[in-house]
Motif scaffolding. Structure first.
Motif, PDB file in Angstrom:
ATOM      1  N   GLU A 168       0.789  -1.232   0.000  1.00 55.18           N
ATOM      2  CA  GLU A 168       0.000   0.000   0.000  1.00 55.18           C
ATOM      3  C   GLU A 168       0.823   1.285   0.000  1.00 55.18           C
ATOM      4  O   GLU A 168       0.259   2.363  -0.190  1.00 55.18           O
ATOM      5  N   ASP A 174       6.873   7.291   3.501  1.00 55.42           N
ATOM      6  CA  ASP A 174       5.505   7.228   4.026  1.00 55.42           C
ATOM      7  C   ASP A 174       5.418   7.304   5.543  1.00 55.42           C
ATOM      8  O   ASP A 174       4.381   7.698   6.087  1.00 55.42           O
ATOM      9  N   PHE A 195      -3.477   4.597  -5.119  1.00 54.80           N
ATOM     10  CA  PHE A 195      -3.885   5.812  -4.410  1.00 54.80           C
ATOM     11  C   PHE A 195      -4.823   6.651  -5.267  1.00 54.80           C
ATOM     12  O   PHE A 195      -5.767   7.270  -4.768  1.00 54.80           O
ATOM     13  N   ALA A 324      -7.060  14.201   0.095  1.00 57.32           N
ATOM     14  CA  ALA A 324      -6.955  12.737   0.108  1.00 57.32           C
ATOM     15  C   ALA A 324      -5.794  12.283   0.974  1.00 57.32           C
ATOM     16  O   ALA A 324      -5.896  11.302   1.725  1.00 57.32           O
ATOM     17  N   ILE A 325      -4.688  13.009   0.915  1.00 57.96           N
ATOM     18  CA  ILE A 325      -3.535  12.683   1.770  1.00 57.96           C
ATOM     19  C   ILE A 325      -3.882  12.918   3.231  1.00 57.96           C
ATOM     20  O   ILE A 325      -3.544  12.105   4.108  1.00 57.96           O
ATOM     21  N   ARG A 326      -4.554  14.025   3.530  1.00 55.54           N
ATOM     22  CA  ARG A 326      -4.914  14.315   4.922  1.00 55.54           C
ATOM     23  C   ARG A 326      -5.846  13.239   5.486  1.00 55.54           C
ATOM     24  O   ARG A 326      -5.694  12.818   6.631  1.00 55.54           O
ATOM     25  N   ARG A 327      -6.807  12.798   4.674  1.00 57.30           N
ATOM     26  CA  ARG A 327      -7.698  11.730   5.140  1.00 57.30           C
ATOM     27  C   ARG A 327      -6.926  10.441   5.386  1.00 57.30           C
ATOM     28  O   ARG A 327      -7.177   9.740   6.369  1.00 57.30           O
ATOM     29  N   ARG A 328      -6.024  10.149   4.505  1.00 58.31           N
ATOM     30  CA  ARG A 328      -5.208   8.940   4.648  1.00 58.31           C
ATOM     31  C   ARG A 328      -4.407   8.974   5.937  1.00 58.31           C
ATOM     32  O   ARG A 328      -4.313   7.986   6.666  1.00 58.31           O
ATOM     33  N   ARG A 329      -3.819  10.130   6.240  1.00 66.72           N
ATOM     34  CA  ARG A 329      -3.015  10.260   7.450  1.00 66.72           C
ATOM     35  C   ARG A 329      -3.885  10.272   8.700  1.00 66.72           C
ATOM     36  O   ARG A 329      -3.547   9.667   9.712  1.00 66.72           O
ATOM     37  N   SER A 331      -6.865   8.942   9.196  1.00 67.46           N
ATOM     38  CA  SER A 331      -7.548   7.678   9.482  1.00 67.46           C
ATOM     39  C   SER A 331      -6.593   6.567   9.851  1.00 67.46           C
ATOM     40  O   SER A 331      -7.020   5.480  10.232  1.00 67.46           O
ATOM     41  N   GLY A 333      -3.273   5.343   8.023  1.00 61.03           N
ATOM     42  CA  GLY A 333      -2.927   4.547   6.861  1.00 61.03           C
ATOM     43  C   GLY A 333      -2.006   3.397   7.226  1.00 61.03           C
ATOM     44  O   GLY A 333      -1.696   3.163   8.394  1.00 61.03           O
ATOM     45  N   ARG A 348       1.737   8.214  13.922  1.00 58.44           N
ATOM     46  CA  ARG A 348       0.674   9.017  13.315  1.00 58.44           C
ATOM     47  C   ARG A 348       0.810  10.483  13.721  1.00 58.44           C
ATOM     48  O   ARG A 348       0.826  10.802  14.908  1.00 58.44           O
TER      49      ARG A 348
END
Length: 440
Positions: A168, A174, A195, A324-329, A331, A333, A348
């Motif tokens: 992923e 990352d 992604f 999208a990056i902010r949501r990934r971080r 939640s 990832g 995190r």
């Protein structure tokens, strides 16, 4: 305790337990004939790498084609040029590569072992220290086997977690630091494509945005020499405060068939998403974790501000990609879950938005050069409290510098030995000190 024998020893005959541990160690060694445990921590990182590569290959891992490799290199090169207008830090990229998932495992494993060793070594140590008295009375040989068993189990779990992560990840940064070393920028073509699924953004634009994030991380770590070692020190500090509730281990051992070493492996592997042992919360751990999370948030916040400034006028869907990056971080990832899978530590940046707000405020007050100058020394960095009051941090730092400037001008203009004026200068210095303290 289930299966408690009449003699009171919860795991049956200690001699039988020792025999089972020998069988288990032989079984694990046979599975990875080339694996050797790390001498300092006892963790079998060769086993971890083999397990991770096997996990990746099970799901298919095609090599990166020539055309895709060229697309990634061009994106990294172009994004790195764009960053010149958004930060005073020069390029930190020496090589630009496109990796398959297996290549990511191979090239990042040395950093994973260094990053995880302080944490996983505490698990192995706890396995020996927290054995029941009856088992400890069997002295050295059995304790050595227990630690060997722990090193193999932790190595296997680490490999599984890193293998899942490889399916992923997007690049080499990352987890908030360059996993393949500074200056080696890379994107995973399969990760980039995955992604971008469902975002409605052209793949070329997704690739460029992620390339900007990758190269921004390398600028920061390449020109802030204390940052990498600081992160490792925070992880080590967290590890020193770890303690484990071993009752879960005792319960599992009390329920298995001691004549079946495969049952031991299955019992201790844990259910999906669980670590081998879960650390207990302690005040020392919580304080260390807060410092680590603050540093990660400051890194990610700076990267997001710099990247957004570099791509805002160049990529039409930049705002959507940033969200999208902010949501990934936010939640959690895959990168954040890797440590949690191992020992309960999540990398995190929980306060990413607050950190980004602080860097923007610094830039508005002091410009790009003044913003980036904060990275010159760890003592200049904002604290967790500063994330609650970014304007206070900015104004406090500015007041302190203004006071120091007044002192320098006063010293240069006034005759030496003027006691009255000298007293005023001392007052200004005191006010400057308070300004800096308030800002922090």
């Amino acid at each position: 305790m289930p299966n408690m024998p009449p003699g009171g020893f919860p795991f049956g005959d200690p001699q039988q337990m020792a025999q089972m541990l020998r069988q288990f160690a032989d079984m694990m060694s046979a599975q990875t004939p080339s694996g050797q445990g790390d001498q300092s921590s006892g963790i079998n990182w060769d086993m971890a790498k083999n397990v991770a590569r096997h996990s990746v290959s099970e799901h298919g891992d095609p090599s990166v084609g020539v055309t895709e490799y060229a697309h990634v290199q061009e994106a990294l090169r172009l994004a790195d040029l764009w960053l010149n207008e958004a930060t005073s830090l020069p390029s930190g990229v020496h090589t630009m590569e496109a990796w398959s998932r297996s290549e990511w495992v191979e090239k990042t494993m040395p950093t994973w072992s260094k990053l995880c060793d302080p944490l996983t070594a505490r698990i192995v140590e706890s396995m020996g220290q927290n054995l029941p008295g009856e088992m400890q009375s069997m002295a050295g040989p059995l304790l050595g086997m227990v630690r060997q068993m722990g090193g193999m189990l932790v190595g296997q779990q680490a490999g599984q977690a890193i293998g899942e992560l490889a399916r992923e990840v997007l690049g080499s940064t990352d987890v908030g630091l360059p996993l393949a070393g500074e200056g080696r920028a890379a994107l995973l073509a399969p990760g980039v494509a995955k992604f971008g699924e469902g975002l409605g953004v052209p793949l070329d634009e997704v690739r460029l945005y992620l390339a900007a994030r990758e190269t921004a991380h390398h600028r920061l770590f390449g020109h802030v020499p204390w940052l990498r070692s600081h992160l490792f020190s925070l992880v080590e500090e967290y590890a020193r405060g770890m303690s484990f509730d071993m009752s879960g281990l005792e319960e599992k051992l009390g329920q298995i068939d001691i004549a079946n070493p495969e049952a031991l492996q299955e019992a201790l592997s844990g259910s999906e998403g669980e670590g081998l042992f879960q650390p207990q919360d302690t005040p020392q751990q919580k304080a260390s974790l807060a410092r680590l999370e603050t540093t990660l948030a400051l890194i990610e916040g700076w990267v997001s501000v710099v990247v957004d400034a570099a791509v805002a006028e160049r990529l039409p869907q930049a705002a959507s990609l940033a969200e999208a990056i902010r949501r990934r971080r936010a939640s959690g990832g895959p990168a954040e879950h890797t440590f949690a899978t191992l020992v309960g530590l999540e990398l995190r940046p929980r306060r990413l938005r607050e950190a980004a707000t602080l860097w923007k405020a610094l830039e508005e007050a002091r410009g790009v050069d003044g913003r980036d100058a904060v990275w010159e020394h760890p003592d200049l960095m904002p604290s967790s409290d500063d994330l609650d009051d970014p304007e206070g941090f900015v104004s406090g730092r500015a007041d302190a510098e203004a006071a120091q400037l007044d002192i320098s001008q006063f010293t240069a203009e006034r005759p030496e030995g003027d006691s009255e004026e000298g007293g005023s200068g001392g007052s200004g210095e005191e006010d400057g000190g308070r300004g800096g303290e308030d800002g922090r």
